[in-house]
Write a protein that holds these residues in place. Structure first.
Motif, PDB file in Angstrom:
ATOM      1  N   LEU A  20     -56.133 -18.783  60.846  1.00 32.92           N
ATOM      2  CA  LEU A  20     -55.929 -18.726  62.288  1.00 32.92           C
ATOM      3  C   LEU A  20     -57.255 -19.139  62.909  1.00 32.92           C
ATOM      4  O   LEU A  20     -58.247 -18.425  62.795  1.00 32.92           O
ATOM      5  CB  LEU A  20     -55.537 -17.309  62.726  1.00 32.92           C
ATOM      6  CG  LEU A  20     -55.187 -17.134  64.183  1.00 32.92           C
ATOM      7  CD1 LEU A  20     -53.853 -17.807  64.478  1.00 32.92           C
ATOM      8  CD2 LEU A  20     -55.119 -15.668  64.535  1.00 32.92           C
ATOM      9  N   THR A  24     -57.694 -19.261  69.061  1.00 33.72           N
ATOM     10  CA  THR A  24     -56.258 -19.090  68.854  1.00 33.72           C
ATOM     11  C   THR A  24     -55.953 -17.608  68.895  1.00 33.72           C
ATOM     12  O   THR A  24     -56.640 -16.812  68.272  1.00 33.72           O
ATOM     13  CB  THR A  24     -55.827 -19.667  67.490  1.00 33.72           C
ATOM     14  OG1 THR A  24     -56.184 -21.043  67.440  1.00 33.72           O
ATOM     15  CG2 THR A  24     -54.341 -19.516  67.288  1.00 33.72           C
ATOM     16  N   GLY A  40     -59.827 -16.415  65.021  1.00 33.10           N
ATOM     17  CA  GLY A  40     -59.436 -16.190  66.408  1.00 33.10           C
ATOM     18  C   GLY A  40     -59.163 -14.724  66.679  1.00 33.10           C
ATOM     19  O   GLY A  40     -59.930 -13.857  66.276  1.00 33.10           O
TER      20      GLY A  40
END
Length: 140
Positions: A20, A24, A40
């Motif tokens: 990830l 994000t 993220g």
């Protein structure tokens, strides 16, 4: 004369990596049969049957369950690691820690309880049912 037994290609699920990226945000729970790396933000729980890695600027607001883990970011929730948990100098944990082995680098902080010598258990990843079969559509 000699028959070749055809082997089906199988993936070792522990080598599959899920990432990830920075900037994000995932709003919901994350579960993986392989490795998970978060750079993220996750607003929900994280389960990894293999390794969990949390980057320096990453945040998890929920509980974490993994086989092994290396944390450099922030977790607001409990963390349960079956084998080895490594807290890097930038790690911040606001919750309880349950692990078999713990390495805390100078600078890492956690606010909560810590229990070590935890017996390793198998991490179960539930397969979600198809959402299309669960939903009913109504006409106005």
């Amino acid at each position: 004369m000699f028959s070749k037994e055809e082997k089906k290609p199988t993936e070792d699920l522990s080598t599959i990596s899920n990432i990830l990226g920075k900037e994000t945000t995932l709003d919901g729970d994350l579960a993986s049969a392989g490795n998970v790396r978060i750079e993220g933000k996750v607003l929900g729980s994280v389960k990894a049957k293999a390794k969990f890695a949390l980057g320096v600027d990453a945040v998890v607001e929920g509980n974490v369950l993994a086989r092994t883990a290396e944390v450099a970011g922030k977790i607001i929730g409990n963390i349960e690691v079956a084998e080895l948990l490594i807290l890097k100098p930038t790690a911040v944990i606001h919750g309880d820690i349950l692990t078999n082995k713990l390495v805390v680098d100078p600078g890492a902080t956690f606010n909560g309880g810590c229990k070590m010598g935890h017996l390793a258990k198998d991490i179960e990843i539930e397969q979600p049912e198809s959402r299309a079969t669960e939903q009913t559509f109504k006409r106005a």
